[in-house]
Scaffold this motif. Structure first.
Motif, PDB file in Angstrom:
ATOM      1  N   GLY A  35       0.818  -1.211   0.000  1.00 53.45           N
ATOM      2  CA  GLY A  35       0.000   0.000   0.000  1.00 53.45           C
ATOM      3  C   GLY A  35       0.851   1.259   0.000  1.00 53.45           C
ATOM      4  O   GLY A  35       0.559   2.225  -0.719  1.00 53.45           O
ATOM      5  N   ASN A  36       1.909   1.252   0.785  1.00 51.61           N
ATOM      6  CA  ASN A  36       2.813   2.404   0.818  1.00 51.61           C
ATOM      7  C   ASN A  36       3.481   2.615  -0.529  1.00 51.61           C
ATOM      8  O   ASN A  36       3.601   3.742  -1.012  1.00 51.61           O
ATOM      9  N   GLN A  37       3.900   1.525  -1.151  1.00 49.59           N
ATOM     10  CA  GLN A  37       4.549   1.626  -2.461  1.00 49.59           C
ATOM     11  C   GLN A  37       3.568   2.134  -3.505  1.00 49.59           C
ATOM     12  O   GLN A  37       3.931   2.946  -4.357  1.00 49.59           O
ATOM     13  N   LEU A  38       2.322   1.666  -3.453  1.00 49.30           N
ATOM     14  CA  LEU A  38       1.313   2.143  -4.398  1.00 49.30           C
ATOM     15  C   LEU A  38       1.029   3.631  -4.201  1.00 49.30           C
ATOM     16  O   LEU A  38       0.859   4.372  -5.177  1.00 49.30           O
ATOM     17  N   THR A  41       3.806   5.510  -5.821  1.00 50.67           N
ATOM     18  CA  THR A  41       3.696   5.429  -7.284  1.00 50.67           C
ATOM     19  C   THR A  41       2.626   6.379  -7.801  1.00 50.67           C
ATOM     20  O   THR A  41       2.850   7.117  -8.767  1.00 50.67           O
ATOM     21  N   PHE A  42       1.439   6.374  -7.172  1.00 54.34           N
ATOM     22  CA  PHE A  42       0.363   7.250  -7.631  1.00 54.34           C
ATOM     23  C   PHE A  42       0.691   8.722  -7.387  1.00 54.34           C
ATOM     24  O   PHE A  42       0.305   9.589  -8.180  1.00 54.34           O
ATOM     25  N   ALA A  43       1.426   9.012  -6.336  1.00 53.20           N
ATOM     26  CA  ALA A  43       1.848  10.389  -6.100  1.00 53.20           C
ATOM     27  C   ALA A  43       2.810  10.844  -7.200  1.00 53.20           C
ATOM     28  O   ALA A  43       2.718  11.978  -7.690  1.00 53.20           O
ATOM     29  N   ASN A  44       3.711   9.970  -7.609  1.00 56.59           N
ATOM     30  CA  ASN A  44       4.635  10.292  -8.697  1.00 56.59           C
ATOM     31  C   ASN A  44       3.883  10.503 -10.007  1.00 56.59           C
ATOM     32  O   ASN A  44       4.185  11.431 -10.770  1.00 56.59           O
ATOM     33  N   ILE A  45       2.893   9.650 -10.269  1.00 57.40           N
ATOM     34  CA  ILE A  45       2.097   9.802 -11.489  1.00 57.40           C
ATOM     35  C   ILE A  45       1.350  11.132 -11.474  1.00 57.40           C
ATOM     36  O   ILE A  45       1.325  11.852 -12.476  1.00 57.40           O
TER      37      ILE A  45
END
Length: 52
Positions: A35-38, A41-45
């Protein structure tokens, strides 16, 4: 009294309960890491889409 001491069903149920609890703890830990990794990732996107 002998029948009570020979009954192993309670011990088996406790063992299965402990195994299930261990699996649940491992699954929760894995899901939190994922969940933390996702979220990262979504913050970077999102930041890359704003920059475009």
């Amino acid at each position: 009294m002998k029948k009570f001491w020979k009954n192993r069903r309670g011990a088996t149920a406790i063992e299965y309960g402990l195994i299930a609890a261990l699996i649940a703890v491992a699954a929760i830990g894995a899901m939190q890491g994922l969940g933390n990794q996702l979220a990262i990732t979504f913050a970077n996107i999102a930041s890359n889409m704003k920059a475009s």
